[in-house]
Design an enzyme around this catalytic site. Structure first.
Site, mmCIF file in Angstrom:
data_model
loop_
_atom_site.group_PDB
_atom_site.id
_atom_site.type_symbol
_atom_site.label_atom_id
_atom_site.label_comp_id
_atom_site.label_asym_id
_atom_site.label_seq_id
_atom_site.Cartn_x
_atom_site.Cartn_y
_atom_site.Cartn_z
ATOM 1 N N ASP A 99 -0.694 -15.072 -13.218
ATOM 2 C CA ASP A 99 -1.185 -13.982 -12.390
ATOM 3 C C ASP A 99 -1.080 -12.713 -13.213
ATOM 4 O OD1 ASP A 99 -1.868 -12.563 -9.939
ATOM 5 O OD2 ASP A 99 -0.984 -14.271 -8.886
ATOM 6 N N ASP A 200 -5.049 -10.129 -10.157
ATOM 7 C CA ASP A 200 -4.701 -9.543 -8.866
ATOM 8 C C ASP A 200 -5.497 -8.266 -8.574
ATOM 9 O OD1 ASP A 200 -2.682 -9.608 -6.618
ATOM 10 O OD2 ASP A 200 -2.206 -7.626 -7.438
ATOM 11 N N GLU A 254 -9.275 -11.604 -8.111
ATOM 12 C CA GLU A 254 -9.161 -11.395 -6.664
ATOM 13 C C GLU A 254 -10.016 -10.182 -6.300
ATOM 14 O OE1 GLU A 254 -5.825 -10.805 -3.166
ATOM 15 O OE2 GLU A 254 -5.666 -9.719 -5.040
ATOM 16 N N HIS A 327 -0.866 -17.497 -0.794
ATOM 17 C CA HIS A 327 0.375 -16.854 -0.364
ATOM 18 C C HIS A 327 0.137 -15.619 0.517
ATOM 19 C CE1 HIS A 327 -1.272 -14.668 -3.641
ATOM 20 N NE2 HIS A 327 -0.429 -13.668 -3.432
ATOM 21 N N ASP A 328 -1.124 -15.251 0.751
ATOM 22 C CA ASP A 328 -1.421 -14.040 1.523
ATOM 23 C C ASP A 328 -1.897 -14.303 2.942
ATOM 24 O OD1 ASP A 328 -0.764 -12.269 -0.501
ATOM 25 O OD2 ASP A 328 -2.777 -12.267 -1.348
HETATM 26 C C1 GLC Z 1 -2.834 -9.246 -3.930
HETATM 27 C C2 GLC Z 1 -1.779 -10.311 -3.859
HETATM 28 C C3 GLC Z 1 -0.807 -9.937 -2.799
HETATM 29 C C4 GLC Z 1 -0.178 -8.621 -3.190
HETATM 30 C C5 GLC Z 1 -1.223 -7.549 -3.440
HETATM 31 C C6 GLC Z 1 -0.641 -6.402 -4.170
HETATM 32 O O1 GLC Z 1 -3.579 -9.174 -2.766
HETATM 33 O O2 GLC Z 1 -2.350 -11.568 -3.677
HETATM 34 O O3 GLC Z 1 0.178 -10.907 -2.609
HETATM 35 O O4 GLC Z 1 0.695 -8.199 -2.195
HETATM 36 O O5 GLC Z 1 -2.278 -8.019 -4.243
HETATM 37 O O6 GLC Z 1 -0.322 -6.780 -5.481
#
Ligand code: GLC
Ligand code: CA
Length: 554
Positions: A99, A200, A254, A327-328
Site C-alpha cells: 500500500d 491510497d 484507490e 478494510h473500509d
Molecule cells: C483510504 C484507505 C482508508 C484510509 C484512508 C486515509 O481510503 O483505504 O483505510 O483511512 O484512505 O488514508
C-alpha cells in the site's frame, strides 16, 4: 520495458495484518503470522497478496498514517520478516504488492516534525501550511474523519491541511521535492522485489490552486477541489515514466468519486496510461448515499447499473478492479446478501462479481463468509471514523443505542475483527488477549469448519478462482446484462469467440421466476457453478431458491 498485462489473469488477496494471525501472543497480528499462513493463502488459488500498510505508524488510522516509509511496524515484525514473506510468496508463485500512502503522512513523520519547526525549515513546504483568515481557518474545507480540515499550530500561527484525520497531514505534491521522495519510496520497495502498489486515495494528491472554498457538505467540504485535481495526470505520468516503467510491476489506484468517464484518461490502455486499474466506489453505494454511514434500502438496480456501466465503458479500453469487500466497508453478506443464508448468499455474491471482466480482489475473511459485529458500546470501537461519526450523529440527537446499531451495520469496525481460524480460544487468532473483539460467531464461522465441508463458501471461492483462470470467456469475454430493471435477479452474459457464460444471481429469499433470455436454451448449457444441489430446468428457466446462483457455460 514493454508493458506487462499479467495482472489481468490474477486474483488478489488483501491482508490487513493487525487482524490476520498473531504469532507471538501479544494479541496483534504480525508478519510471522502471515508467513505461517502462506500455504493457506496459496491454497485459495490466488496469485498475489496486497498488504494494507505495514510501515511504522502511531496507528491513528491503523497504518494509513505512516511515520517511516522504509521500514516495518515493529508490532508486526522487521524488514527481515517481510523479506521472508516476499521470498515465500515468490517461491509459491504469488506476487506481493504494498500500500502506497502518499496523499498524507503521519504528523509523527520526521518530515512533518521538521515542517512544523519554522516557516523557513526546508520541510515546511512539504505540507500545506497557510495563514488563517480573521482567526479562522484558511478555507471552509471539512475533513473526512475529524471536522475541520485545518489544524492550527500556535508556534507558527499557521494552519496545516488534513483531508483525513488531524494526525494525517496532506503532503504538498506540487513541491517537486515531495514527488522525488515518493519516487524514492517506490524504488526502495520495487528494488527489494515488491511487485507493485495499491495507491491510497491517489486521485486526491493534486489540489486546486489557491485552495478555494468548497460547496458546503456534511463531511468532505472542498472535495470538488481535489477529487481529481489539475496536476493529477502530470504527477501520475511522472511516477510512471520515472519509476514504474522501469520495473515489471502493476498499480491499482484507490479513486473515490470516479466514474468510467473520469477514470478512462488515467487507466485507458496505451502510451498515456498512468495506472493499471482503479478501485472506484460506485457499486459500494447500492445501500447508501455519499458514504456508508448514510444508509438507504439496498437497491439491486442501482448495484447492477454501477457494475454494468463500468463493464461496458471499459471493455476493450481499460481493465476493471473487482471487489465487494475491503478494510473500509462492512461485511458484504450483511449488506447485499443475508446472514440467514450466509453460505448461499456468500456464494452468489462471489460469483456475481468475480465472473465479471477484471481482476478480482478478495479481502481476508470474505472467503469464509465472516459477518458484521455485535459491539455493545463505543468503548469497544477502534476506528477514528467511528469516533467522528459518533460526534456527528450524537449532535443530530441520535441515541447511544441507535448509534451502536448503525456501527454494527455500516462501520469499518466490522471488517477489522480478527480472522477466525478455528473454534478454539480466540478463534485461533492469538494465544493472548486479542487487540480487538472477536466475532461471537467464531465457533461456527471459521477456516477449519470451512475446510472440512466440501460445500463451504471457502471451497466455492477456490472453485471460482480456478474456473476464472482456466476459462478465457471469464478473463476476456464481453459483458452483457439482461433484465436491468429487475430488483430480484442479476443476469449477465460473457461472450468470447465461440463460448458464452450465463450468470444468474437471485438477490431474494423468496422464489422468483427466471426465464432464460432470448436465444438461450438452458438444457444445452453445462452447469459449472451453483449453490444448491437441485438444479431442475422447467420451461427453459426455473423458480429460484433463496439467493440462488447458477452459472451455465455454452
Ligand atoms: C483510504 C484507505 C482508508 C484510509 C484512508 C486515509 O481510503 O483505504 O483505510 O483511512 O484512505 O488514508
Ligand atoms: Ca503479534
Amino acid at each position: 520495458m514493454a508493458k506487462n498485462d499479467w495482472y489481468k489473469k490474477m486474483t488478489v488477496y488483501q491482508i490487513w495484518t493487525r487482524s490476520f494471525c498473531d504469532s507471538n501472543g501479544d494479541g496483534i497480528g504480525d508478519l510471522p503470522g502471515v508467513l505461517s499462513k502462506l500455504d493457506y493463502i496459496k491454497s485459495l488459488g490466488v496469485d498475489a497478496i496486497w498488504f494494507s500498510p505495514i510501515y511504522p505508524t502511531p496507528n491513528a488510522d491503523y497504518g494509513y498514517d505512516i511515520s517511516d516509509y522504509k521500514n516495518i511496524n515493529s508490532e508486526y515484525g522487521t524488514l527481515d520478516d517481510f523479506k521472508k514473506i516476499l521470498d515465500g510468496a515468490h517461491e509459491r508463485g504469488m506476487k506481493v504488492i504494498m500500500d502506497l500512502v502518499v496523499n498524507h503522512t503521519s504528523d509523527e513523520h520526521e518530515w512533518f516534525k521538521q515542517s512544523a519547526q519554522s516557516k523557513d525549515n526546508p520541510y515546511h513546504d512539504y505540507y500545506f501550511w497557510r495563514k488563517g483568515k480573521d482567526k479562522k481557518p484558511p478555507n471552509n474545507w471539512l475533513s473526512m474523519f475529524e471536522g475541520n480540515a485545518w489544524e492550527y499550530n500556535e508556534k507558527l500561527d499557521e494552519y496545516y491541511l488534513h483531508i483525513f484525520a488531524k494526525k494525517q497531514p496532506d503532503l504538498n505534491m506540487d513541491n517537486p521535492k515531495v514527488r522525488e521522495e515518493v519516487k524514492d519510496i517506490m524504488r526502495f520497495w520495487l528494488d527489494m522485489g515488491v511487485d507493485g502498489f495499491r495507491e491510497d486515495v491517489i486521485t486526491f494528491i493534486s489540489k486546486d490552486e489557491g485552495l478555494p472554498n468548497g460547496i458546503p457538505l456534511p463531511v468532505g467540504t472542498g472535495i470538488e477541489h481535489y477529487k481529481h485535481g489539475p496536476h493529477l495526470d502530470e504527477y501520475l505520468s511522472e511516477f510512471r515514466h520515472d519509476v514504474l516503467d522501469n520495473y515489471d510491476c502493476f498499480t491499482v489506484g484507490e479513486a473515490p468519486m470516479m466514474t468510467p468517464e473520469t477514470a478512462l484518461p488515467f487507466i485507458g490502455e496505451g502510451e498515456n496510461q498512468k495506472l493499471d486499474m482503479m478501485f472506484h466506489f460506485q457499486h459500494m453505494e447500492a445501500d447508501n448515499m455519499i458514504n456508508d454511514w448514510i444508509k438507504m434500502p439496498f437497491s439491486l438496480v442501482k448495484l447492477k447499473h454501477a457494475f454494468s456501466n463500468w463493464q461496458n465503458k471499459l471493455y476493450g479500453k481499460a481493465w476493471n478492479a473487482l471487489y465487494i469487500e475491503n478494510h473500509d466497508h462492512a461485511r458484504i453478506i450483511n449488506r447485499y446478501g443475508n446472514v440467514n443464508y450466509r453460505t448461499e448468499s456468500g456464494k452468489m455474491l462471489a460469483a456475481m462479481y468475480m465472473l465479471q471482466c477484471g481482476t478480482p480482489f478478495i479481502y481476508q475473511g470474505q472467503e469464509i463468509g465472516m459477518t458484521n459485529m455485535n459491539l455493545k458500546s463505543v468503548t469497544e470501537c477502534k476506528d477514528v471514523s467511528t469516533f467522528n461519526n459518533e460526534r456527528v450523529f450524537k449532535k443530530l440527537g441520535m441515541s447511544d443505542k441507535a448509534f451502536m446499531k448503525l456501527v454494527n451495520s455500516v462501520s469499518r469496525e466490522n471488517s477489522r475483527t480478527p480472522v477466525q481460524w478455528n473454534s478454539e480460544n480466540n478463534a485461533g487468532f492469538t494465544s493472548g488477549t486479542p487487540w480487538f473483539k472477536i466475532n461471537d460467531n467464531y465457533k461456527e464461522v471459521n477456516v477449519e469448519n470451512e475446510e472440512n465441508d466440501p460445500n463451504s463458501l471457502l471451497n466455492f471461492y477456490r472453485k471460482l478462482i480456478k474456473f476464472r483462470k482456466e476459462n478465457d470467456v471469464v478473463l476476456y469475454g464481453k459483458y452483457k446484462e439482461f433484465y436491468p430493471m429487475s430488483n430480484s435477479l442479476y443476469v449477465y452474459e460473457r461472450k468470447y469467440r465461440d463460448s458464452k457464460l450465463l450468470v444468474i444471481c437471485s438477490f431474494k429469499e423468496k422464489s422468483v421466476r427466471f426465464k432464460a433470455p432470448e436465444g438461450y436454451d438452458l438444457s444445452k448449457g453445462e452447469l459449472v457453478l451453483n449453490n444448491y444441489s437441485d438444479n431442475k430446468i422447467v420451461n427453459n428457466g426455473f423458480m429460484t431458491k433463496p439467493y440462488e446462483v447458477r452459472v451455465y457455460l455454452f
